[in-house]
Motif scaffolding. Structure first.
Motif, mmCIF file in Angstrom:
data_model
loop_
_atom_site.group_PDB
_atom_site.id
_atom_site.type_symbol
_atom_site.label_atom_id
_atom_site.label_comp_id
_atom_site.label_asym_id
_atom_site.label_seq_id
_atom_site.Cartn_x
_atom_site.Cartn_y
_atom_site.Cartn_z
ATOM 1 N N ALA A 100 -22.835 98.973 40.156
ATOM 2 C CA ALA A 100 -21.978 99.049 38.970
ATOM 3 C C ALA A 100 -21.408 100.451 38.770
ATOM 4 O O ALA A 100 -21.988 101.443 39.203
ATOM 5 C CB ALA A 100 -22.774 98.638 37.725
ATOM 6 N N ASP A 143 -18.382 98.671 34.447
ATOM 7 C CA ASP A 143 -19.405 97.708 34.052
ATOM 8 C C ASP A 143 -20.261 98.182 32.883
ATOM 9 O O ASP A 143 -20.778 97.377 32.115
ATOM 10 C CB ASP A 143 -20.334 97.439 35.246
ATOM 11 C CG ASP A 143 -19.557 97.041 36.478
ATOM 12 O OD1 ASP A 143 -18.972 95.956 36.465
ATOM 13 O OD2 ASP A 143 -19.522 97.839 37.439
ATOM 14 N N THR A 170 -19.341 93.663 29.355
ATOM 15 C CA THR A 170 -19.595 95.086 29.553
ATOM 16 C C THR A 170 -20.865 95.499 28.828
ATOM 17 O O THR A 170 -21.101 95.087 27.698
ATOM 18 C CB THR A 170 -18.409 95.910 28.999
ATOM 19 O OG1 THR A 170 -17.226 95.490 29.653
ATOM 20 C CG2 THR A 170 -18.622 97.396 29.217
#
Length: 137
Positions: free
Chosen positions: A50, A96, A122
Motif C-alpha cells: 500500500a 490506500d 481508504t
C-alpha cells in the motif's frame, strides 16, 4: 419523536446483525495515540504494497517511521496549506492510507471527505478527532 442518535444506534445495530465486523472496516479513523503508536499503525496499514499520504504532520520523525517498518519509498508527504480539503481529496483518491495531522478543514468538508474515504475504502489515521468517526484499535 426519535432522535438522530437513536436512529444512528438502530442503524448500527442492523448493520452489525447483517454484516458482522462492519464496525471494524478499513475506513474507520485511528485517533488519540502517541507518535510511536501512530507509526506502528501506519506500517501495519501499509503492509507490503500500500501507498500512504501524510498531510499536516511536519514533525513525523521519518527515521523512527523507517524503524517502525514504514516503507518510506511509498509515502507521499504534503505540508498543510490553505487548500487542505482539496489535497486530502486527492490523497484519498490516490493512496490506500492517509495520515492527517493539523489541517484546516471545516465540518462540511470533513463529512464530504469521510464519504469519499468510505467509497474508496481508504484507511484514515488521524492525530485529531473528526466529528462522526468511530474509534477503533
Amino acid at each position: 419523536m426519535v432522535t438522530q442518535q437513536e436512529r444512528l444506534a438502530k442503524a448500527r445495530a442492523v448493520l452489525r446483525a447483517v454484516a458482522p465486523g462492519v464496525e471494524k472496516s478499513r475506513w474507520q479513523a485511528q485517533t488519540d495515540r502517541t507518535r510511536g503508536e501512530l507509526l506502528k499503525q501506519l506500517a501495519q496499514a501499509m503492509g507490503e504494497h500500500a501507498w500512504a499520504g501524510v498531510i499536516g504532520v511536519p514533525d513525523m520523525g521519518w527515521v523512527a517511521a523507517g524503524q517502525a517498518g514504514v516503507d518510506l519509498n511509498r509515502v507521499l508527504v504534503v505540508p498543510s496549506s490553505d487548500r487542505d480539503a482539496e489535497v486530502l481529496a486527492l490523497l484519498i483518491d490516490g493512496v490506500d492510507v492517509v495520515v492527517v495531522g493539523k489541517v484546516s478543514i471545516n465540518a462540511g468538508e470533513q463529512r464530504l471527505l469521510w464519504g469519499r474515504m468510505r467509497a474508496r475504502n481508504t484507511v484514515l489515521i488521524s492525530e485529531r478527532n473528526w466529528s462522526g468517526l468511530r474509534l477503533v484499535g
